[in-house]
Write an enzyme that holds these catalytic residues in place. Sequence first.
Site, short mmCIF file in Angstrom:
data_model
loop_
_atom_site.label_atom_id
_atom_site.label_comp_id
_atom_site.label_asym_id
_atom_site.label_seq_id
_atom_site.Cartn_x
_atom_site.Cartn_y
_atom_site.Cartn_z
N GLU A 257 -0.38 12.41 -9.87
CA GLU A 257 0.88 11.72 -9.59
C GLU A 257 1.98 12.64 -9.09
OE1 GLU A 257 -1.46 9.17 -12.41
OE2 GLU A 257 -0.95 11.30 -12.36
N GLU B 82 12.10 4.47 -7.50
CA GLU B 82 11.82 5.47 -8.53
C GLU B 82 11.49 6.81 -7.87
OE1 GLU B 82 9.74 4.91 -12.74
OE2 GLU B 82 8.30 5.69 -11.28
N ASP C 150 4.32 6.68 -8.00
CA ASP C 150 3.50 7.87 -7.76
C ASP C 150 2.00 7.60 -7.72
OD1 ASP C 150 2.94 7.35 -10.44
OD2 ASP C 150 4.26 8.93 -11.18
N ARG D 259 -4.97 10.98 -16.71
CA ARG D 259 -6.17 11.71 -16.32
C ARG D 259 -6.21 13.11 -16.92
NH1 ARG D 259 -9.07 9.83 -11.63
NH2 ARG D 259 -8.16 7.93 -10.79
N HIS E 278 -3.60 6.91 -21.18
CA HIS E 278 -4.49 6.72 -20.03
C HIS E 278 -4.44 7.87 -19.03
CE1 HIS E 278 -0.62 5.53 -18.30
NE2 HIS E 278 -1.15 5.81 -17.13
#
Length: 381
Positions: free
Chosen positions: A137, A123, A101, A220, A218
């Site tokens: 994502e 995936e 993604d 966003r 991590h």
Amino acid sequence: MSVSHPLKVLVVFGTRPEAIKLFPVVAALKADARFDCRVCVSAQHRGMLDQVLEIAGIVPDHDLDVMKPDQSLDALTAVLLTGLGRVMDAEKPDRVMVQGDTATAMCGALAAYYRKIPVDHVEAGLRSGNIYHPWPEEVNRKIIGSMASLHFAPTDVSREALLRENVDPARVHVTGNTVIDALHWVSARIAENPDMASGLAVVEARFAGKRIIGVTSHRRENFGDGMENIAEAIRRLAARPDVAVVFPVHLNPNVRKVMNTALAGLDNVALLEPLDYPHFARLLGIAEIMLTDSGGVQEEAPALGKPVLVMRETTERPEGVAAGTARLVGTDVTRIVTEIFTLLDDKAAYESMARAHNPFGDGTSARQIVELLANEIGQEA
């Protein structure tokens, strides 16, 4: 129908998680005479990507080296789309493969679509149902899903998500997640050569006798108040004498500035540079609990019997929550601390998560993907 020449597959990725999840597929393609596997990396993440390439023995055929400090998503998208397009024009692949993604995956799929090159998505089908969690994502993978030729879904839940979006059922294949292949591979390598993961020996000695909480963060959507809350939760966890926190800190300054300010110098906290893959696998091994906002850790930790607390409001991996291997805790300080302490103090609660069945596969995903791809193009072994 068989063909007389190998099928050229361009595998595109740019971040450490993509590299981890695609190196087993690259290895399987390169070992199969039916395929001519070419690798293009964007280096959306540079140093963390290179660590995986070195360990896996992958030398990219193309390296766009796009990483720049604090670049905007639109600037990154523009340079990825044009750069990957140039590579595809030069290589003229028969198919393009992307994973997950990221911006690299989305732009790789879009550049291939513009050239009418079939896109295969590893995936596939992960959905949180909220386009801003995770951001960006969730939209990236929906864009890829709208144009992919083959969808390699890790679980039945992912398959069902794609079918709800009217994807042709014949194009969707449940393969498990290739991250389990990668974890089995690196664990076997470490068993053969313990020096591969000996860099944590100092931390292990420092925290001997303590119960280690591994942390990664991590995302966003957690930048700002979320990161501040995570840092405060870690401070409270580390105040407990029997607990130690091991936290490889992401290179993004939105993470690093907060964590270094809040946590540097605490006796029971080790702030580390990002770990290479063998050392991260070692961290999973020595941790009692993983606290994360990452996607991959939700799949990896259960493979080693480690409970995962997910610092997000939603997850595109609900299988782990349903199976009991993961639990959503968001970024509320009190809830994070309470959930961790419950697992530390209630053996039954811990065991119910640690012994739950991992729904993400058995380590044969890469081979399944290669065979499905061979079947798709009508090649015979």
